[in-house]
Design a protein around this motif. Structure first.
Motif, PDB file in Angstrom:
ATOM      1  N   ARG A 233     -41.654  26.344  24.239  1.00  0.00           N
ATOM      2  CA  ARG A 233     -41.914  27.806  24.347  1.00  0.00           C
ATOM      3  C   ARG A 233     -40.860  27.703  23.257  1.00  0.00           C
ATOM      4  NH1 ARG A 233     -39.693  29.371  30.175  1.00  0.00           N
ATOM      5  NH2 ARG A 233     -41.454  28.559  31.790  1.00  0.00           N
ATOM      6  N   GLY A 234     -40.971  27.299  22.477  1.00  0.00           N
ATOM      7  CA  GLY A 234     -40.330  27.433  20.962  1.00  0.00           C
ATOM      8  C   GLY A 234     -38.783  28.428  20.855  1.00  0.00           C
ATOM      9  N   ARG A 235     -38.204  28.078  21.937  1.00  0.00           N
ATOM     10  CA  ARG A 235     -36.696  28.648  21.932  1.00  0.00           C
ATOM     11  C   ARG A 235     -35.512  27.432  22.138  1.00  0.00           C
ATOM     12  NH1 ARG A 235     -34.693  31.872  25.685  1.00  0.00           N
ATOM     13  NH2 ARG A 235     -36.016  31.942  27.982  1.00  0.00           N
ATOM     14  N   VAL A 236     -34.262  26.911  22.068  1.00  0.00           N
ATOM     15  CA  VAL A 236     -33.649  26.482  22.328  1.00  0.00           C
ATOM     16  C   VAL A 236     -32.156  27.226  22.885  1.00  0.00           C
ATOM     17  CG1 VAL A 236     -31.598  24.827  21.964  1.00  0.00           C
ATOM     18  CG2 VAL A 236     -34.065  24.490  20.904  1.00  0.00           C
ATOM     19  N   VAL A 237     -31.887  26.963  23.995  1.00  0.00           N
ATOM     20  CA  VAL A 237     -31.689  28.140  25.114  1.00  0.00           C
ATOM     21  C   VAL A 237     -29.986  27.321  25.328  1.00  0.00           C
ATOM     22  CG1 VAL A 237     -30.811  29.434  27.348  1.00  0.00           C
ATOM     23  CG2 VAL A 237     -32.842  29.101  26.749  1.00  0.00           C
ATOM     24  N   THR A 238     -28.901  27.628  24.296  1.00  0.00           N
ATOM     25  CA  THR A 238     -27.781  26.328  24.231  1.00  0.00           C
ATOM     26  C   THR A 238     -26.658  26.988  25.182  1.00  0.00           C
ATOM     27  OG1 THR A 238     -26.308  27.984  23.002  1.00  0.00           O
ATOM     28  CG2 THR A 238     -27.860  27.192  21.681  1.00  0.00           C
ATOM     29  N   VAL A 239     -25.809  25.482  25.384  1.00  0.00           N
ATOM     30  CA  VAL A 239     -24.296  26.784  26.494  1.00  0.00           C
ATOM     31  C   VAL A 239     -23.642  27.740  25.742  1.00  0.00           C
ATOM     32  CG1 VAL A 239     -22.006  25.694  27.192  1.00  0.00           C
ATOM     33  CG2 VAL A 239     -24.095  24.069  26.845  1.00  0.00           C
ATOM     34  N   LEU A 240     -23.361  28.170  24.799  1.00  0.00           N
ATOM     35  CA  LEU A 240     -23.269  29.593  23.799  1.00  0.00           C
ATOM     36  C   LEU A 240     -23.677  30.442  24.516  1.00  0.00           C
ATOM     37  CD1 LEU A 240     -21.132  31.593  22.815  1.00  0.00           C
ATOM     38  CD2 LEU A 240     -22.251  30.274  20.368  1.00  0.00           C
ATOM     39  N   ASP A 241     -25.620  30.542  24.204  1.00  0.00           N
ATOM     40  CA  ASP A 241     -26.600  31.577  24.851  1.00  0.00           C
ATOM     41  C   ASP A 241     -25.982  31.954  26.189  1.00  0.00           C
ATOM     42  OD1 ASP A 241     -27.850  31.622  22.384  1.00  0.00           O
ATOM     43  OD2 ASP A 241     -28.891  29.776  23.133  1.00  0.00           O
ATOM     44  N   ARG A 242     -26.402  30.772  27.066  1.00  0.00           N
ATOM     45  CA  ARG A 242     -26.099  30.925  28.826  1.00  0.00           C
ATOM     46  C   ARG A 242     -25.198  31.496  28.200  1.00  0.00           C
ATOM     47  NH1 ARG A 242     -28.541  29.957  33.636  1.00  0.00           N
ATOM     48  NH2 ARG A 242     -26.790  28.555  35.127  1.00  0.00           N
ATOM     49  N   PHE A 243     -23.906  31.293  28.178  1.00  0.00           N
ATOM     50  CA  PHE A 243     -22.289  31.823  28.223  1.00  0.00           C
ATOM     51  C   PHE A 243     -22.671  33.670  27.648  1.00  0.00           C
ATOM     52  CE2 PHE A 243     -18.710  33.990  26.207  1.00  0.00           C
ATOM     53  CZ  PHE A 243     -17.687  34.087  27.080  1.00  0.00           C
ATOM     54  N   VAL A 244     -22.928  33.721  26.914  1.00  0.00           N
ATOM     55  CA  VAL A 244     -24.082  35.404  26.581  1.00  0.00           C
ATOM     56  C   VAL A 244     -24.385  35.992  28.049  1.00  0.00           C
ATOM     57  CG1 VAL A 244     -24.450  36.916  24.683  1.00  0.00           C
ATOM     58  CG2 VAL A 244     -23.345  34.072  23.917  1.00  0.00           C
ATOM     59  N   GLN A 245     -25.197  35.251  28.418  1.00  0.00           N
ATOM     60  CA  GLN A 245     -25.923  35.725  29.129  1.00  0.00           C
ATOM     61  C   GLN A 245     -24.769  36.087  30.168  1.00  0.00           C
ATOM     62  OE1 GLN A 245     -29.058  33.088  30.096  1.00  0.00           O
ATOM     63  NE2 GLN A 245     -30.031  33.030  28.454  1.00  0.00           N
ATOM     64  N   HIS A 246     -23.830  35.028  30.688  1.00  0.00           N
ATOM     65  CA  HIS A 246     -23.106  35.573  32.014  1.00  0.00           C
ATOM     66  C   HIS A 246     -22.293  36.617  31.813  1.00  0.00           C
ATOM     67  CE1 HIS A 246     -24.309  32.185  34.415  1.00  0.00           C
ATOM     68  NE2 HIS A 246     -23.786  31.172  33.759  1.00  0.00           N
ATOM     69  N   ALA A 247     -21.939  37.076  29.799  1.00  0.00           N
ATOM     70  CA  ALA A 247     -21.165  37.604  29.794  1.00  0.00           C
ATOM     71  C   ALA A 247     -21.494  39.464  30.068  1.00  0.00           C
ATOM     72  CB  ALA A 247     -21.027  37.631  28.484  1.00  0.00           C
TER      73      ALA A 247
END
Length: 620
Positions: free
Chosen positions: A50-64
């Motif tokens: 899909r043209g995007r890399v969801v990193t662990v940091l991205d995941r953290f920001v989502q949780h926040a």
């Protein structure tokens, strides 16, 4: 009366079930585990397509954003929610951005112990698109300076409790490296205070494009490892490796409701990637302790309602050595995730502390192979099968332990070991399982690769570990090869210790190796030394020198004074016989010495001291 075909079908199903139990007893557990691995890989691939890399940091920001008030870190009686950590890391990013200290792609070296600000600085730098290098806070002087220079940082961030270490290296530190300390009023020259600036900084997010990743294989961390020889090397850690590491707790069955207890140092990949990264993957809570305490371990678990613990073999042994107390099984811990625990300690741990699922795994920080013991088989580091080898192709190959080298046949090819036979673990390097090597060290990167193993042009990662695969396809760690041994949960590079010993003016040559000690994990450091002509062995000076220049776990506990150094046919120091002979003064005629901490010196190793070590009266 049921139709004949119904009873026949039922009988057939029962027969198939019994046959499966007999011939393939782990079929369903293997299938469930493989489906999890496939699901994890598929999720990453779909994001990539899909043209995007969801990193662990991205995941953290989502949780926040989604669960801002849920505790993320519990440390020292303080609660840090997902929103708290997100906002404080924003402040860190803002300070460095406004001060012009960092730009995207720079490296930040982090010298801090286990504390919330370790994570705040890590995440803050990552939000600016920087690479973060985790420094081992046990290192001193030359070894630490080597690590800092090898990762070429733009800035060095130092914890308030690391002042002594900073003062030692500051005069020799490269002048173009900015130094920041987690205090308000440090008076050391060329050092910037960070805490006062954090209080004044905005907690608004920095632009997302700074941290956005367009390639899973781009570097985000440097984690130092001893590897198999020499000074520590900065293993390059990519987004892909972090995503794989963060999936570990989930793969073992942890959930968002779990509370994970982390006592291992955050500079280790086990604590940072599997522990912190694993909590982010789940959206769970972690309890962070500054330093492991055997006496407080279970009290903490009860206090914080811990359900998942991380361990290394040494940690489990320490817990089992504690005096027995009432209510030791009165806790909520259900999973223990880690590596390096011996079978006898494993059994004792379960018998004493209750029905805890031990989740043993194997994986090198810089490696491209990982095994997980998803069945709970005591002593095993993991399990393999035909399908797993499709995901992660590996082999065990024959190795000459005496010559310390690969065995190649008359055609020049390596040969695979038989089941039950110890062999060197190698893992195929390909697009799906890349090896990223070491920062700023092409030579050491190339040394970890084996070419032309089974055919011309093939390429494998050399783990440096000897393993055994049994008839049921369970894998067991056997030993390490080369110039590394493991003690106190740390890899010790023998050449680094030899170099430090060689700095003494009375030492001609030093041969360092690890020797096994009953009821202890890993191997204890021992050094065979030769004196320069007309020089004598100064035991006090030796002690003072080693404890000054080496971390405690790397100081050899035993010395052996020899007249000549035995060499191999390829002019390498011979270690095999020395390891086998150990440190018994009753059978070794050479003078032996023991590092006696309470006397702050090496002392002659007598039979009495030897017996106290074997009986456990003298703690190592």
């Amino acid at each position: 009366m049921l139709p004949a075909w119904v009873t026949g079908a039922a009988a057939g199903l029962v027969s198939l079930h019994l046959l499966q139990k007999l011939l393939f007893p782990y079929f369903w557990r293997d299938l469930l585990y493989l489906l999890k691995v496939a699901r994890c890989g598929l999720t990453v691939e779909l994001h990539w397509l899909r043209g995007r890399v969801v990193t662990v940091l991205d995941r953290f920001v989502q949780h926040a954003e989604r669960q801002p008030h849920k505790p993320f870190l519990l440390c020292g009686g303080e609660v840090h929610t997902y929103r708290d950590v997100d906002r404080r890391s924003n402040r860190v990013a803002r300070v460095f951005l406004q001060q012009g200290a960092l730009t995207k792609g720079d490296t930040v070296a982090l010298l801090m112990s286990n504390e919330p600000d370790f994570i705040h600085v890590w995440f803050g730098a990552a939000k600016l698109g920087c690479v973060v290098a985790f420094l081992n806070f046990n290192l001193r002087r030359a070894s630490l300076l080597h690590c800092i220079s090898s990762c070429e940082p733009k800035i060095l961030v130092v914890g308030a409790d690391m002042f002594g270490t900073l003062e030692e290296i500051l005069p020799s530190l490269q002048k173009d490296i900015g130094v920041w300390v987690m205090t308000k009023d440090c008076t050391l020259p060329r050092v910037n205070n960070l805490l006062d600036k954090l209080e004044a900084a905005s907690e608004d997010p920095v632009p997302v494009n700074l941290r956005s990743a367009n390639n899973l294989k781009s570097s985000v961390l440097n984690i130092f490892t001893s590897g198999t020889t020499g000074l520590p090397k900065a293993a390059v850690i990519s987004h892909l490796q972090i995503l794989k590491g963060a999936a570990g707790l989930w793969a073992f069955g942890a959930t968002a409701d779990d509370i994970v207890y982390i006592t291992l140092p955050l500079y280790h990949s086990a604590a940072s990637l599997l522990g912190i990264g694993g909590c982010i993957k789940l959206g769970a809570t972690c309890v962070l302790r500054k330093k492991f305490s055997a006496s407080q371990f279970w009290s903490d678990c009860k206090k914080y309602n811990v359900t998942v613990i991380q361990y290394i073999g040494e940690l489990c042994r320490y817990l089992c050595k504690q005096p027995v107390k009432e209510g030791e099984k009165d806790h909520k811990v259900r999973l223990a995730v880690g590596n390096g625990v011996r079978s006898d300690v494993w059994r004792e741990f379960l018998n004493r502390f209750g029905d805890i699922k031990m989740c043993e795994f194997y994986g090198a920080t810089e490696g491209n192979i990982c095994f997980m013991n998803h069945t709970g088989k005591i002593g095993s580091v993991g399990r393999t099968n035909f399908f797993y080898k499709l995901f992660s192709p590996f082999d065990l190959i024959k190795y000459d332990f005496k010559k310390d080298e690969l065995i190649r046949n008359k055609h020049g090819w390596c040969e695979k070991t038989k089941k039950g036979e110890a062999g060197l673990l190698i893992s195929k390097v390909n697009a799906k399982n890349p090896f990223f090597g070491y920062a700023g060290n092409k030579k050491h990167t190339e040394k970890k690769l084996l070419c032309n193993v089974f055919k011309k042009g093939d390429l494998y990662f050399n783990t440096g570990d000897l393993m055994v695969q049994d008839q049921e396809n369970f894998l067991y760690f056997w030993d390490r090869i080369g110039d590394t041994y493991r003690w106190k949960g740390e890899n010790v590079a023998t050449t680094e210790v030899s170099d430090v010993i060689g700095m003494l003016d009375f030492i001609e040559e030093a041969n360092v190796y690890g020797v096994p000690v009953p009821d202890h994990e890993g191997k204890v450091g021992m050094a065979s030394v030769i004196l320069k002509p007309n020089k004598s062995l100064d035991l006090k000076k030796m002690y003072d020198h080693l404890v000054t220049y080496l971390p405690g776990y790397a100081c050899p506990l035993f010395l052996r004074l020899q007249e000549t150094m035995e060499m191999t046919g390829t002019f390498k120091q011979q270690k095999f016989r020395l390891v086998r002979e150990g440190f018994n003064p009753s059978t070794i005629t050479d003078p032996l010495y023991f590092l006696y901490s309470s006397k702050k010196s090496y002392v002659p190793l007598t039979k009495e001291i030897h017996d106290k070590i074997l009986s456990g009266q003298l703690k190592l």
